[in-house]
Design a protein around this motif. Structure first.
Motif, PDB file in Angstrom:
ATOM      1  N   LEU A 103      11.435 -28.295   3.960  1.00 14.73           N
ATOM      2  CA  LEU A 103      11.915 -27.396   4.795  1.00 14.73           C
ATOM      3  C   LEU A 103      13.292 -27.164   4.271  1.00 14.73           C
ATOM      4  CD1 LEU A 103      10.587 -28.226   8.276  1.00 14.73           C
ATOM      5  CD2 LEU A 103       9.846 -26.291   6.934  1.00 14.73           C
ATOM      6  N   ALA A 104      13.956 -25.930   4.165  1.00 21.40           N
ATOM      7  CA  ALA A 104      15.095 -25.894   3.604  1.00 21.40           C
ATOM      8  C   ALA A 104      15.961 -24.585   4.392  1.00 21.40           C
ATOM      9  CB  ALA A 104      15.081 -25.749   1.999  1.00 21.40           C
ATOM     10  N   HIS A 105      17.345 -24.741   4.204  1.00 31.47           N
ATOM     11  CA  HIS A 105      17.854 -23.501   4.765  1.00 31.47           C
ATOM     12  C   HIS A 105      18.499 -22.804   3.759  1.00 31.47           C
ATOM     13  CE1 HIS A 105      18.327 -25.405   8.834  1.00 31.47           C
ATOM     14  NE2 HIS A 105      18.079 -26.743   8.391  1.00 31.47           N
ATOM     15  N   LEU A 106      19.134 -21.763   4.116  1.00 32.05           N
ATOM     16  CA  LEU A 106      19.873 -20.852   3.245  1.00 32.05           C
ATOM     17  C   LEU A 106      21.420 -21.084   3.551  1.00 32.05           C
ATOM     18  CD1 LEU A 106      17.688 -17.764   2.798  1.00 32.05           C
ATOM     19  CD2 LEU A 106      17.899 -19.661   1.420  1.00 32.05           C
ATOM     20  N   THR A 107      22.304 -21.076   2.349  1.00 41.72           N
ATOM     21  CA  THR A 107      23.561 -20.868   2.870  1.00 41.72           C
ATOM     22  C   THR A 107      24.587 -20.046   2.042  1.00 41.72           C
ATOM     23  OG1 THR A 107      25.652 -22.461   2.645  1.00 41.72           O
ATOM     24  CG2 THR A 107      23.808 -22.860   1.222  1.00 41.72           C
ATOM     25  N   GLN A 112      23.215 -18.480  -5.499  1.00 43.23           N
ATOM     26  CA  GLN A 112      21.627 -17.888  -5.561  1.00 43.23           C
ATOM     27  C   GLN A 112      21.138 -17.726  -4.416  1.00 43.23           C
ATOM     28  OE1 GLN A 112      20.161 -21.236  -8.098  1.00 43.23           O
ATOM     29  NE2 GLN A 112      20.474 -20.287  -9.784  1.00 43.23           N
ATOM     30  N   HIS A 113      21.378 -18.397  -3.238  1.00 36.63           N
ATOM     31  CA  HIS A 113      20.673 -17.818  -1.953  1.00 36.63           C
ATOM     32  C   HIS A 113      21.323 -16.461  -1.517  1.00 36.63           C
ATOM     33  CE1 HIS A 113      19.933 -22.335  -0.587  1.00 36.63           C
ATOM     34  NE2 HIS A 113      19.435 -22.301  -1.738  1.00 36.63           N
ATOM     35  N   VAL A 114      22.635 -16.221  -1.840  1.00 32.84           N
ATOM     36  CA  VAL A 114      23.132 -15.081  -1.467  1.00 32.84           C
ATOM     37  C   VAL A 114      22.487 -13.931  -2.071  1.00 32.84           C
ATOM     38  CG1 VAL A 114      25.214 -13.224  -1.452  1.00 32.84           C
ATOM     39  CG2 VAL A 114      25.287 -15.904  -0.644  1.00 32.84           C
ATOM     40  N   SER A 115      22.120 -13.945  -3.532  1.00 35.09           N
ATOM     41  CA  SER A 115      21.658 -12.990  -4.184  1.00 35.09           C
ATOM     42  C   SER A 115      20.221 -12.695  -3.835  1.00 35.09           C
ATOM     43  CB  SER A 115      21.553 -13.224  -5.800  1.00 35.09           C
ATOM     44  OG  SER A 115      21.141 -12.476  -6.328  1.00 35.09           O
ATOM     45  N   ALA A 116      19.562 -13.873  -3.499  1.00 34.78           N
ATOM     46  CA  ALA A 116      18.161 -13.853  -3.256  1.00 34.78           C
ATOM     47  C   ALA A 116      17.925 -13.224  -1.537  1.00 34.78           C
ATOM     48  CB  ALA A 116      17.308 -15.296  -3.191  1.00 34.78           C
ATOM     49  N   ALA A 117      18.914 -13.433  -0.935  1.00 37.64           N
ATOM     50  CA  ALA A 117      18.718 -13.006   0.425  1.00 37.64           C
ATOM     51  C   ALA A 117      19.004 -11.517   0.556  1.00 37.64           C
ATOM     52  CB  ALA A 117      19.734 -13.864   1.333  1.00 37.64           C
ATOM     53  N   ILE A 118      20.045 -11.006  -0.253  1.00 37.26           N
ATOM     54  CA  ILE A 118      20.063  -9.586  -0.356  1.00 37.26           C
ATOM     55  C   ILE A 118      19.039  -8.823  -0.817  1.00 37.26           C
ATOM     56  CG2 ILE A 118      21.721  -7.764  -1.432  1.00 37.26           C
ATOM     57  CD1 ILE A 118      24.046  -9.947  -1.090  1.00 37.26           C
ATOM     58  N   GLY A 119      18.316  -9.449  -1.699  1.00 39.79           N
ATOM     59  CA  GLY A 119      17.260  -8.869  -2.370  1.00 39.79           C
ATOM     60  C   GLY A 119      15.934  -8.766  -1.531  1.00 39.79           C
ATOM     61  N   CYS A 133      16.387 -15.185   5.176  1.00 36.02           N
ATOM     62  CA  CYS A 133      17.078 -14.395   4.309  1.00 36.02           C
ATOM     63  C   CYS A 133      17.774 -13.207   5.355  1.00 36.02           C
ATOM     64  CB  CYS A 133      16.191 -13.462   3.428  1.00 36.02           C
ATOM     65  SG  CYS A 133      15.750 -14.527   1.899  1.00 36.02           S
ATOM     66  N   ARG A 134      17.189 -12.731   6.341  1.00 41.03           N
ATOM     67  CA  ARG A 134      17.973 -11.865   6.956  1.00 41.03           C
ATOM     68  C   ARG A 134      19.149 -12.375   7.967  1.00 41.03           C
ATOM     69  NH1 ARG A 134      12.700  -8.232   9.644  1.00 41.03           N
ATOM     70  NH2 ARG A 134      12.112  -7.255   7.700  1.00 41.03           N
ATOM     71  N   GLU A 135      18.784 -13.544   8.453  1.00 42.24           N
ATOM     72  CA  GLU A 135      19.828 -14.358   9.062  1.00 42.24           C
ATOM     73  C   GLU A 135      20.872 -14.455   8.261  1.00 42.24           C
ATOM     74  OE1 GLU A 135      20.887 -18.542  11.543  1.00 42.24           O
ATOM     75  OE2 GLU A 135      18.963 -18.130  10.323  1.00 42.24           O
ATOM     76  N   VAL A 137      21.921 -12.622   5.469  1.00 40.53           N
ATOM     77  CA  VAL A 137      22.593 -11.505   5.196  1.00 40.53           C
ATOM     78  C   VAL A 137      23.648 -11.336   6.647  1.00 40.53           C
ATOM     79  CG1 VAL A 137      22.353  -9.012   5.259  1.00 40.53           C
ATOM     80  CG2 VAL A 137      20.612 -10.646   3.767  1.00 40.53           C
ATOM     81  N   MET A 138      23.377 -11.669   7.592  1.00 40.71           N
ATOM     82  CA  MET A 138      24.043 -11.310   8.689  1.00 40.71           C
ATOM     83  C   MET A 138      25.143 -12.408   8.540  1.00 40.71           C
ATOM     84  SD  MET A 138      21.396 -11.224  11.974  1.00 40.71           S
ATOM     85  CE  MET A 138      22.602 -11.261  13.024  1.00 40.71           C
ATOM     86  N   LEU A 139      24.963 -13.495   8.182  1.00 44.04           N
ATOM     87  CA  LEU A 139      26.180 -14.595   7.921  1.00 44.04           C
ATOM     88  C   LEU A 139      26.936 -13.918   6.694  1.00 44.04           C
ATOM     89  CD1 LEU A 139      24.222 -17.872   8.433  1.00 44.04           C
ATOM     90  CD2 LEU A 139      25.623 -16.798  10.162  1.00 44.04           C
ATOM     91  N   ILE A 140      26.563 -13.660   5.873  1.00 44.11           N
ATOM     92  CA  ILE A 140      27.404 -12.889   4.835  1.00 44.11           C
ATOM     93  C   ILE A 140      28.016 -11.877   5.193  1.00 44.11           C
ATOM     94  CG2 ILE A 140      27.198 -11.621   2.683  1.00 44.11           C
ATOM     95  CD1 ILE A 140      24.462 -12.929   1.869  1.00 44.11           C
ATOM     96  N   GLY A 141      27.686 -10.808   5.921  1.00 44.81           N
ATOM     97  CA  GLY A 141      28.385  -9.664   6.659  1.00 44.81           C
ATOM     98  C   GLY A 141      29.516 -10.396   7.569  1.00 44.81           C
ATOM     99  N   LYS A 142      29.357 -11.496   8.236  1.00 42.69           N
ATOM    100  CA  LYS A 142      30.238 -12.172   9.190  1.00 42.69           C
ATOM    101  C   LYS A 142      31.524 -12.641   8.164  1.00 42.69           C
ATOM    102  CE  LYS A 142      30.919 -15.930  12.440  1.00 42.69           C
ATOM    103  NZ  LYS A 142      30.256 -17.150  12.978  1.00 42.69           N
ATOM    104  N   ARG A 143      31.199 -13.251   7.156  1.00 43.04           N
ATOM    105  CA  ARG A 143      32.289 -13.629   6.289  1.00 43.04           C
ATOM    106  C   ARG A 143      33.064 -12.425   5.511  1.00 43.04           C
ATOM    107  NH1 ARG A 143      32.152 -16.320   1.715  1.00 43.04           N
ATOM    108  NH2 ARG A 143      33.687 -17.999   2.270  1.00 43.04           N
TER     109      ARG A 143
END
Length: 228
Positions: A103-107, A112-119, A133-135, A137-143
């Motif tokens: 089990l893994a998280h994205l950060t 690579q996580h950022v690029s994959a999540a956006i895609g 990935c959707r979560e 993307v929301m965290l990327i937007g927060k930053r």
């Protein structure tokens, strides 16, 4: 090999050797002084003094002010960058199962996580990975919003070091620079009327690697030969 001085001196004496008709001119040129005139010496002395005054002020006052101004601009840029670098990274609360069963998280800290999540965030498949990935993307937007707010605090017209130098220092440096340039123009356009002054003028231009103005040189030669 003949020097410029010797060549020019020979050129001045040459008319007396061309034909008997001008031989009478030889005594007149022979009597011309071969030492530079006081006017030429004064023009060069004024240039030397003006250049020295500007160089001394630039080194002692203007350059330190310039370096201080550059440091102030650099400090502001570095302060902004430190604030941006301090924005925290975020990790998803959701997890997904990897190919090896972990089990893994994205950060946001992983490019690579950022690029994959956006895609992958817009995929219609509703599995754990897409939800992660959707979560993310929301965290990327927060930053991104945090970055925008920080930049807004620093928002101002671009400032260049020259704008931060005290105006009185800038004015004095320009005054001295203008005075030095004016003194240089006086030497460059000096109306040589004797062989010695003309030789000195050519040597001066040569020492500064300055091209000779043909019209000006012809005018000097005509004065030397008494045509004007």
């Amino acid at each position: 090999m003949a020097t410029r001085r010797e060549i020019l001196a020979a050129a001045i004496a040459a008319p007396a050797l061309v034909a008997p008709a001008v031989a009478c001119a030889a005594p007149a040129f022979a009597c011309l002084p071969m030492a530079v005139s006081p006017q030429w010496r004064d023009a060069v002395a004024r240039l030397d003094a003006a250049s020295a005054a500007h160089d001394a002020y630039y080194e002692a006052t203007y350059e330190p002010a310039w370096e201080t101004a550059k440091a102030a601009v650099r400090h502001a840029d570095e302060q902004l960058q430190r604030r941006l670098d301090a924005i925290p990274h975020y990790t998803t609360s959701l997890v997904y199962e990897t190919a090896d069963g972990h089990l893994a998280h994205l950060t946001t800290a992983n490019k690579q996580h950022v690029s994959a999540a956006i895609g992958s965030a817009n995929l219609t498949v509703m599995d754990d990975y897409v939800l992660c990935c959707r979560e993310l993307v929301m965290l990327i937007g927060k930053r991104i919003f945090q970055e925008r707010d920080i930049k807004a605090e620093f928002e101002q017209p671009k400032v260049y070091p020259a704008q931060l130098i005290p105006p009185e220092i800038t004015r004095e440096e320009k005054r001295l620079q203008d005075a030095s340039h004016a003194a240089f123009k006086d030497v460059y356009s000096f109306a040589a009327a004797t062989p010695a002054d003309l030789i000195a003028k050519i040597e001066f231009l040569q020492s500064r690697d300055i091209d000779i103005d043909h019209d000006q040189m012809l005018a000097d030669l005509r004065r030397v030969f008494g045509e004007v």
